[in-house]
Write a protein that holds these residues in place. Structure first.
Motif, PDB file in Angstrom:
ATOM      1  N   VAL A 113      23.496  36.260   2.067  1.00  0.00           N
ATOM      2  CA  VAL A 113      22.147  35.793   2.357  1.00  0.00           C
ATOM      3  C   VAL A 113      22.098  35.301   3.793  1.00  0.00           C
ATOM      4  O   VAL A 113      22.980  34.562   4.252  1.00  0.00           O
ATOM      5  N   GLY A 114      21.085  35.723   4.511  1.00  0.00           N
ATOM      6  CA  GLY A 114      20.803  35.186   5.843  1.00  0.00           C
ATOM      7  C   GLY A 114      19.558  34.334   5.769  1.00  0.00           C
ATOM      8  O   GLY A 114      18.502  34.795   5.322  1.00  0.00           O
ATOM      9  N   ASP A 118      13.173  28.014  10.672  1.00  0.00           N
ATOM     10  CA  ASP A 118      12.424  27.762  11.903  1.00  0.00           C
ATOM     11  C   ASP A 118      11.695  26.429  11.739  1.00  0.00           C
ATOM     12  O   ASP A 118      11.722  25.808  10.677  1.00  0.00           O
ATOM     13  N   ARG A 119      11.030  26.002  12.773  1.00  0.00           N
ATOM     14  CA  ARG A 119      10.373  24.701  12.714  1.00  0.00           C
ATOM     15  C   ARG A 119       9.239  24.661  11.693  1.00  0.00           C
ATOM     16  O   ARG A 119       8.940  23.610  11.140  1.00  0.00           O
ATOM     17  N   ASP A 120       8.624  25.812  11.436  1.00  0.00           N
ATOM     18  CA  ASP A 120       7.482  25.827  10.531  1.00  0.00           C
ATOM     19  C   ASP A 120       7.528  26.940   9.482  1.00  0.00           C
ATOM     20  O   ASP A 120       6.576  27.133   8.746  1.00  0.00           O
ATOM     21  N   GLU A 121       8.647  27.671   9.422  1.00  0.00           N
ATOM     22  CA  GLU A 121       8.718  28.813   8.518  1.00  0.00           C
ATOM     23  C   GLU A 121      10.158  29.082   8.117  1.00  0.00           C
ATOM     24  O   GLU A 121      11.087  28.903   8.902  1.00  0.00           O
ATOM     25  N   LEU A 122      10.335  29.540   6.889  1.00  0.00           N
ATOM     26  CA  LEU A 122      11.646  29.925   6.367  1.00  0.00           C
ATOM     27  C   LEU A 122      11.639  31.421   6.090  1.00  0.00           C
ATOM     28  O   LEU A 122      10.703  31.941   5.472  1.00  0.00           O
ATOM     29  N   THR A 123      12.683  32.107   6.541  1.00  0.00           N
ATOM     30  CA  THR A 123      12.870  33.524   6.230  1.00  0.00           C
ATOM     31  C   THR A 123      14.254  33.692   5.631  1.00  0.00           C
ATOM     32  O   THR A 123      15.240  33.233   6.204  1.00  0.00           O
ATOM     33  N   ALA A 124      14.333  34.337   4.477  1.00  0.00           N
ATOM     34  CA  ALA A 124      15.617  34.591   3.820  1.00  0.00           C
ATOM     35  C   ALA A 124      15.728  36.076   3.531  1.00  0.00           C
ATOM     36  O   ALA A 124      14.782  36.696   3.040  1.00  0.00           O
ATOM     37  N   VAL A 125      16.887  36.669   3.859  1.00  0.00           N
ATOM     38  CA  VAL A 125      17.129  38.072   3.557  1.00  0.00           C
ATOM     39  C   VAL A 125      18.423  38.196   2.760  1.00  0.00           C
ATOM     40  O   VAL A 125      19.350  37.405   2.931  1.00  0.00           O
ATOM     41  N   LEU A 162      18.547  35.445  -5.009  1.00  0.00           N
ATOM     42  CA  LEU A 162      19.800  35.833  -5.644  1.00  0.00           C
ATOM     43  C   LEU A 162      19.683  36.066  -7.145  1.00  0.00           C
ATOM     44  O   LEU A 162      20.694  36.330  -7.804  1.00  0.00           O
ATOM     45  N   ALA A 163      18.491  35.972  -7.681  1.00  0.00           N
ATOM     46  CA  ALA A 163      18.315  36.170  -9.122  1.00  0.00           C
ATOM     47  C   ALA A 163      18.850  37.547  -9.528  1.00  0.00           C
ATOM     48  O   ALA A 163      18.437  38.579  -8.999  1.00  0.00           O
ATOM     49  N   GLY A 164      19.824  37.539 -10.433  1.00  0.00           N
ATOM     50  CA  GLY A 164      20.396  38.788 -10.909  1.00  0.00           C
ATOM     51  C   GLY A 164      21.502  39.358 -10.055  1.00  0.00           C
ATOM     52  O   GLY A 164      22.069  40.403 -10.385  1.00  0.00           O
TER      53      GLY A 164
END
Length: 402
Positions: A113-114, A118-125, A162-164
């Protein structure tokens, strides 16, 4: 919650810990342990399997390209197959003797997971072993909303992603600095001094029950550009043909979003500095009597750039960024300047043209025919998150450290 067995008597084929997930696992130093568990020889083989792609590569070719003995390669590939990281991909005709069995990497044998805070936003890949993105989530985030709330929000998004998924290498977290990469502890994040001393790595690892690695957003993005799926598209080969750190290229990744920073790749490796302080690009002073910056100084390139953008003077912001970039080029003699971040994404041509013009002017004054190339970094707005995943994937393949 067991790690893949990393003990291999003599062959060095142990793998970093791919583990199941569970809340409340011991987290002390988990990210560092993950890096320490890798095997150099297994990493060489895995990286060649990765670069070979679906067509695969034979054991004989692996021995020839790694310099390992055929016996050592056989031991390593047997362990990789037993652990699910490699599989047969058919047979290839031989010039003599029986046909050679071809092996290939199993991309979904492990995931990383990456996470970009950020100061106002979350990004997850969610990335497979090749670095390909197989899942993504975005959510609003208030980095100043308190450590407990941020950790819980981040953990919730990661758990949903990460579900599954059973095979998890861990989570790479990228956010504004300054911070201590080796300990995973934040310092006085610009604009958010309340984070000073917070052990983000250990807090998230305890909450999620998987290894966590923390780095600055710009370092993560630079790593992703150097070794990820887009390697070579923007930087001419990054860390070398196999991505193993053998290249000698250098570039600066300049990230202009809610703040401004730089990620540096020098001699084929991410340059963090002794205290992860390298790349605090946005806080070089270029106007002594300039406006007050969030860092407490005056006339920093960050505050000047962001102020110009806020009033719609994008050309001015690009020139200011160009002046700072020219200082960096003059200091480090790098090969390429790459631009990224949401502000650049909204005005790509303006920033490439403006920064490039300043670098060209400097080159002409120095008697050089052309300035250092300026390009938009591939990866778009999720480039930092993808780079954060490479903080976990890189050590598996023997590259990504600096």
């Amino acid at each position: 919650m067991a790690y893949v067995n990393s003990n291999d008597a003599g062959s060095g084929a142990g793998l970093p810990g791919v583990r199941g997930r569970g809340r409340g696992a011991e987290a002390g130093g988990a990210g560092v342990n993950l890096l320490a568990l890798r095997s150099h020889n297994a990493a060489l083989v895995l990286d060649l399997l990765r670069t070979a792609g679906p067509a695969g590569i034979s054991r004989l070719e692996l021995a020839e390209r790694t310099g390992l003995t055929p016996q050592a390669v056989s031991k390593i590939t047997a362990r990789l197959r037993a652990d699910g990281f490699a599989e047969e991909a058919g047979r290839r005709a031989s010039t003599g003797g029986k046909p050679r069995t071809v092996l290939r990497l199993v991309p979904d044998a492990g995931h990383a997971v990456g996470l970009h805070l950020d100061r106002d936003e979350l990004t997850a890949v969610l990335c497979d072993l090749t670095g390909a993105v197989v899942g993504e989530r975005k959510a609003p985030l208030d980095l100043g909303g308190g450590a407990d709330a941020v950790v819980e929000d981040a953990a919730g998004e990661v758990e949903a992603l990460l579900a599954g998924v059973a095979s998890v290498l861990g989570v790479g977290v990228a956010l504004p600095g300054p911070l201590d990469h080796t300990q995973g502890v934040l310092h006085r994040v610009t604009g958010f001094p309340e984070w000073d001393g917070f052990p983000l790595r250990d807090a998230l690892a305890r909450r999620l029950g998987v290894p966590v690695v923390v780095d600055k957003d710009t370092n993560a993005a630079a790593l992703g550009l150097a070794v990820g799926p887009a390697m070579g598209l923007a930087v001419g080969g990054g860390l070398g043909a196999t991505g193993n750190g053998s290249g000698s290229g250098s570039f600066a990744y300049l990230h202009l979003g809610t703040g401004l920073g730089a990620g540096l790749v020098i001699g084929g490796a991410v340059h963090r500095g002794a205290r992860t302080g390298a790349g605090e690009f946005g806080h070089q002073v270029i106007q002594l009597d300039g406006p007050l910056c969030g860092c407490g100084d005056r006339g920093c390139v960050e505050v000047l750039c962001l102020a110009a953008v806020a009033r719609g003077a994008v050309d001015e912001a690009a020139r200011v960024l160009g002046v700072a970039a020219a200082n960096l080029v003059g200091l480090l003699d790098i090969d390429v300047v790459l631009l990224g971040g949401r502000t650049v994404a909204a005005h790509q041509e303006d920033f490439v043209r403006g920064v490039g013009a300043v670098l060209d002017e400097r080159a002409r004054r120095e008697g050089v025919e052309a300035g250092v190339p300026v390009r938009v970094a591939p990866g778009g707005e999720r480039g930092v998150a993808e780079g954060a995943a490479q903080l976990l994937l890189g050590p598996l393949f023997g590259w990504g450290e600096g």
